[in-house]
Design a protein around this motif. Structure first.
Motif, PDB file in Angstrom:
ATOM      1  N   MET A 141      73.492 -39.269  87.006  1.00 22.65           N
ATOM      2  CA  MET A 141      74.100 -39.040  88.299  1.00 22.65           C
ATOM      3  C   MET A 141      74.981 -40.232  88.653  1.00 22.65           C
ATOM      4  SD  MET A 141      74.171 -36.722  90.546  1.00 22.65           S
ATOM      5  CE  MET A 141      73.474 -35.998  91.978  1.00 22.65           C
ATOM      6  N   LEU A 142      76.136 -39.931  89.194  1.00 28.02           N
ATOM      7  CA  LEU A 142      77.083 -40.973  89.576  1.00 28.02           C
ATOM      8  C   LEU A 142      76.837 -41.455  91.000  1.00 28.02           C
ATOM      9  CD1 LEU A 142      80.470 -39.578  88.218  1.00 28.02           C
ATOM     10  CD2 LEU A 142      79.033 -41.356  87.227  1.00 28.02           C
ATOM     11  N   ASP A 143      77.203 -42.690  91.228  1.00 28.93           N
ATOM     12  CA  ASP A 143      77.255 -43.246  92.578  1.00 28.93           C
ATOM     13  C   ASP A 143      78.721 -43.358  92.952  1.00 28.93           C
ATOM     14  OD1 ASP A 143      74.433 -43.736  92.900  1.00 28.93           O
ATOM     15  OD2 ASP A 143      74.660 -45.417  91.507  1.00 28.93           O
ATOM     16  N   PHE A 144      79.049 -43.016  94.191  1.00 27.83           N
ATOM     17  CA  PHE A 144      80.436 -43.030  94.643  1.00 27.83           C
ATOM     18  C   PHE A 144      80.618 -44.009  95.786  1.00 27.83           C
ATOM     19  CE2 PHE A 144      79.580 -38.757  93.042  1.00 27.83           C
ATOM     20  CZ  PHE A 144      80.547 -38.669  92.054  1.00 27.83           C
ATOM     21  N   THR A 145      81.758 -44.668  95.776  1.00 26.20           N
ATOM     22  CA  THR A 145      82.172 -45.527  96.870  1.00 26.20           C
ATOM     23  C   THR A 145      83.523 -45.021  97.348  1.00 26.20           C
ATOM     24  OG1 THR A 145      81.044 -47.450  95.934  1.00 26.20           O
ATOM     25  CG2 THR A 145      82.793 -47.897  97.531  1.00 26.20           C
ATOM     26  N   ALA A 146      83.650 -44.839  98.662  1.00 27.53           N
ATOM     27  CA  ALA A 146      84.947 -44.450  99.216  1.00 27.53           C
ATOM     28  C   ALA A 146      85.943 -45.568  98.940  1.00 27.53           C
ATOM     29  CB  ALA A 146      84.828 -44.190 100.715  1.00 27.53           C
ATOM     30  N   LEU A 147      87.108 -45.195  98.464  1.00 26.42           N
ATOM     31  CA  LEU A 147      88.177 -46.149  98.185  1.00 26.42           C
ATOM     32  C   LEU A 147      89.173 -46.095  99.329  1.00 26.42           C
ATOM     33  CD1 LEU A 147      89.392 -48.114  96.103  1.00 26.42           C
ATOM     34  CD2 LEU A 147      90.554 -46.156  95.076  1.00 26.42           C
ATOM     35  N   THR A 148      89.414 -47.248  99.940  1.00 28.88           N
ATOM     36  CA  THR A 148      90.337 -47.346 101.069  1.00 28.88           C
ATOM     37  C   THR A 148      91.307 -48.493 100.819  1.00 28.88           C
ATOM     38  OG1 THR A 148      88.996 -48.933 102.293  1.00 28.88           O
ATOM     39  CG2 THR A 148      88.484 -46.585 102.634  1.00 28.88           C
ATOM     40  N   ALA A 149      92.328 -48.579 101.639  1.00 31.16           N
ATOM     41  CA  ALA A 149      93.257 -49.713 101.544  1.00 31.16           C
ATOM     42  C   ALA A 149      92.519 -51.026 101.806  1.00 31.16           C
ATOM     43  CB  ALA A 149      94.411 -49.528 102.524  1.00 31.16           C
ATOM     44  N   ASP A 150      91.488 -50.985 102.636  1.00 29.80           N
ATOM     45  CA  ASP A 150      90.742 -52.200 102.976  1.00 29.80           C
ATOM     46  C   ASP A 150      89.896 -52.727 101.823  1.00 29.80           C
ATOM     47  OD1 ASP A 150      91.785 -52.257 105.551  1.00 29.80           O
ATOM     48  OD2 ASP A 150      90.122 -51.083 106.380  1.00 29.80           O
ATOM     49  N   ASN A 151      89.379 -51.834 100.961  1.00 28.38           N
ATOM     50  CA  ASN A 151      88.531 -52.313  99.868  1.00 28.38           C
ATOM     51  C   ASN A 151      89.178 -52.163  98.488  1.00 28.38           C
ATOM     52  OD1 ASN A 151      88.216 -49.598  99.189  1.00 28.38           O
ATOM     53  ND2 ASN A 151      86.016 -49.548  99.566  1.00 28.38           N
ATOM     54  N   PHE A 152      90.427 -51.761  98.444  1.00 29.26           N
ATOM     55  CA  PHE A 152      91.097 -51.536  97.160  1.00 29.26           C
ATOM     56  C   PHE A 152      91.012 -52.748  96.231  1.00 29.26           C
ATOM     57  CE2 PHE A 152      94.875 -52.145  94.530  1.00 29.26           C
ATOM     58  CZ  PHE A 152      94.707 -51.089  93.650  1.00 29.26           C
ATOM     59  N   TYR A 153      91.232 -53.931  96.769  1.00 29.84           N
ATOM     60  CA  TYR A 153      91.263 -55.120  95.910  1.00 29.84           C
ATOM     61  C   TYR A 153      89.895 -55.419  95.294  1.00 29.84           C
ATOM     62  CZ  TYR A 153      96.024 -55.815  97.389  1.00 29.84           C
ATOM     63  OH  TYR A 153      97.364 -55.633  97.612  1.00 29.84           O
ATOM     64  N   ASP A 154      88.822 -54.892  95.858  1.00 24.67           N
ATOM     65  CA  ASP A 154      87.496 -55.041  95.251  1.00 24.67           C
ATOM     66  C   ASP A 154      87.408 -54.298  93.915  1.00 24.67           C
ATOM     67  OD1 ASP A 154      86.744 -56.452  97.535  1.00 24.67           O
ATOM     68  OD2 ASP A 154      85.715 -54.728  98.438  1.00 24.67           O
ATOM     69  N   PHE A 155      88.246 -53.270  93.744  1.00 30.65           N
ATOM     70  CA  PHE A 155      88.205 -52.417  92.560  1.00 30.65           C
ATOM     71  C   PHE A 155      89.505 -52.446  91.762  1.00 30.65           C
ATOM     72  CE2 PHE A 155      85.628 -50.519  95.969  1.00 30.65           C
ATOM     73  CZ  PHE A 155      84.374 -50.652  95.385  1.00 30.65           C
ATOM     74  N   GLU A 156      90.453 -53.231  92.197  1.00 27.96           N
ATOM     75  CA  GLU A 156      91.790 -53.231  91.602  1.00 27.96           C
ATOM     76  C   GLU A 156      91.771 -53.431  90.092  1.00 27.96           C
ATOM     77  OE1 GLU A 156      96.077 -55.444  92.275  1.00 27.96           O
ATOM     78  OE2 GLU A 156      94.232 -56.558  92.708  1.00 27.96           O
ATOM     79  N   LYS A 157      91.039 -54.399  89.610  1.00 25.12           N
ATOM     80  CA  LYS A 157      91.029 -54.701  88.173  1.00 25.12           C
ATOM     81  C   LYS A 157      90.571 -53.483  87.363  1.00 25.12           C
ATOM     82  CE  LYS A 157      88.947 -57.774  84.767  1.00 25.12           C
ATOM     83  NZ  LYS A 157      87.928 -58.798  84.535  1.00 25.12           N
ATOM     84  N   GLU A 158      89.476 -52.860  87.773  1.00 26.87           N
ATOM     85  CA  GLU A 158      88.952 -51.700  87.061  1.00 26.87           C
ATOM     86  C   GLU A 158      89.919 -50.525  87.122  1.00 26.87           C
ATOM     87  OE1 GLU A 158      87.229 -53.449  89.331  1.00 26.87           O
ATOM     88  OE2 GLU A 158      85.393 -54.134  88.354  1.00 26.87           O
ATOM     89  N   ILE A 159      90.482 -50.292  88.300  1.00 27.31           N
ATOM     90  CA  ILE A 159      91.402 -49.164  88.466  1.00 27.31           C
ATOM     91  C   ILE A 159      92.635 -49.339  87.583  1.00 27.31           C
ATOM     92  CG2 ILE A 159      92.971 -48.047  90.114  1.00 27.31           C
ATOM     93  CD1 ILE A 159      90.738 -48.521  92.236  1.00 27.31           C
ATOM     94  N   LEU A 160      93.245 -50.510  87.625  1.00 26.25           N
ATOM     95  CA  LEU A 160      94.454 -50.726  86.822  1.00 26.25           C
ATOM     96  C   LEU A 160      94.152 -50.686  85.331  1.00 26.25           C
ATOM     97  CD1 LEU A 160      96.352 -53.380  88.934  1.00 26.25           C
ATOM     98  CD2 LEU A 160      96.624 -50.887  88.907  1.00 26.25           C
ATOM     99  N   SER A 161      93.003 -51.171  84.938  1.00 28.13           N
ATOM    100  CA  SER A 161      92.613 -51.111  83.529  1.00 28.13           C
ATOM    101  C   SER A 161      92.443 -49.664  83.072  1.00 28.13           C
ATOM    102  CB  SER A 161      91.312 -51.895  83.315  1.00 28.13           C
ATOM    103  OG  SER A 161      90.890 -51.782  81.989  1.00 28.13           O
ATOM    104  N   SER A 162      91.865 -48.832  83.924  1.00 28.55           N
ATOM    105  CA  SER A 162      91.652 -47.432  83.551  1.00 28.55           C
ATOM    106  C   SER A 162      92.962 -46.654  83.467  1.00 28.55           C
ATOM    107  CB  SER A 162      90.676 -46.752  84.518  1.00 28.55           C
ATOM    108  OG  SER A 162      91.179 -46.690  85.822  1.00 28.55           O
ATOM    109  N   GLU A 163      94.010 -47.145  84.093  1.00 21.95           N
ATOM    110  CA  GLU A 163      95.318 -46.481  84.044  1.00 21.95           C
ATOM    111  C   GLU A 163      95.926 -46.490  82.642  1.00 21.95           C
ATOM    112  OE1 GLU A 163      97.294 -44.754  86.406  1.00 21.95           O
ATOM    113  OE2 GLU A 163      95.279 -44.677  87.240  1.00 21.95           O
ATOM    114  N   GLU A 164      95.416 -47.329  81.764  1.00 18.76           N
ATOM    115  CA  GLU A 164      95.963 -47.429  80.414  1.00 18.76           C
ATOM    116  C   GLU A 164      95.770 -46.158  79.592  1.00 18.76           C
ATOM    117  OE1 GLU A 164      94.810 -51.123  78.574  1.00 18.76           O
ATOM    118  OE2 GLU A 164      95.449 -52.257  80.350  1.00 18.76           O
ATOM    119  N   VAL A 165      94.955 -45.213  80.078  1.00 17.06           N
ATOM    120  CA  VAL A 165      94.796 -43.940  79.372  1.00 17.06           C
ATOM    121  C   VAL A 165      96.016 -43.033  79.570  1.00 17.06           C
ATOM    122  CG1 VAL A 165      92.272 -44.043  79.584  1.00 17.06           C
ATOM    123  CG2 VAL A 165      93.586 -42.665  81.211  1.00 17.06           C
TER     124      VAL A 165
END
Length: 171
Positions: free
Chosen positions: A1-25
């Motif tokens: 089961m997955l855990d989800f976190t709402a992504l907002t402009a306020d917390n984007f930088y907390d996840f930026e590295k992972e998100i940009l890395s996943s864009e390589e697909v």
């Protein structure tokens, strides 16, 4: 089961590295940048989710309400005409390769669809490559409405689908 976190402009930088890395697909010319992710989250109806499995980043999903010129730029007038549509546009969904083919992408997509419905949208729509995201969207009840060759110069055909919310959707 997955855990989800709402992504907002306020917390984007907390996840930026992972998100940009996943864009390589994705092909380079359609990858999201920090700026485009933030613009999505700051736009009308902008929302996203980040998914984790046992504390590890699995993927994310982003969407927004396409209005005005953006509606036209996405060729949605080809699908809906000039009619007003209470739609959230699924602009990006990605699951890291090591988590694909395990049902995580479908869980992520279903969580986004539920969040969109809770936010008051009547439809979720998006352009899909012929891959797992398209298969997952259709499994939730998404309907193919149009096809676009060489989408944004990718050399690939993308299929536009939408899903009416409030309908009975398969799990």
């Amino acid at each position: 089961m997955l855990d989800f976190t709402a992504l907002t402009a306020d917390n984007f930088y907390d996840f930026e590295k992972e998100i940009l890395s996943s864009e390589e697909v994705f092909p380079e010319n359609i990858r999201e940048s920090s700026e485009s992710c933030l613009a999505t989250l700051q736009s009308a109806g902008g929302m996203g989710l980040v998914a984790f499995f046992q504390g590890r980043y699995v993927g994310n999903v982003l969407g927004f309400q396409p209005l005005g010129e953006v509606f036209t730029d996405l060729k949605l007038h080809d699908v809906y005409g000039e009619n007003s549509v209470n739609l959230i546009y699924l602009s990006n969904i990605v699951t890291l390769p090591e988590f694909q083919h395990q049902g995580f992408g479908r869980q992520l997509l279903k969580a986004f669809v539920n969040a969109a419905e809770n936010a008051g949208f009547q439809k979720v729509g998006g352009h899909f490559r012929c891959n797992g995201s398209l298969k997952n969207f259709k499994a939730l009840g998404g309907q193919e409405l149009a096809s676009f060759d060489n989408w944004y110069d990718t050399g690939e055909t993308y299929t536009y689908c939408d899903l009416a919310l409030g309908d009975c959707r398969p799990a």
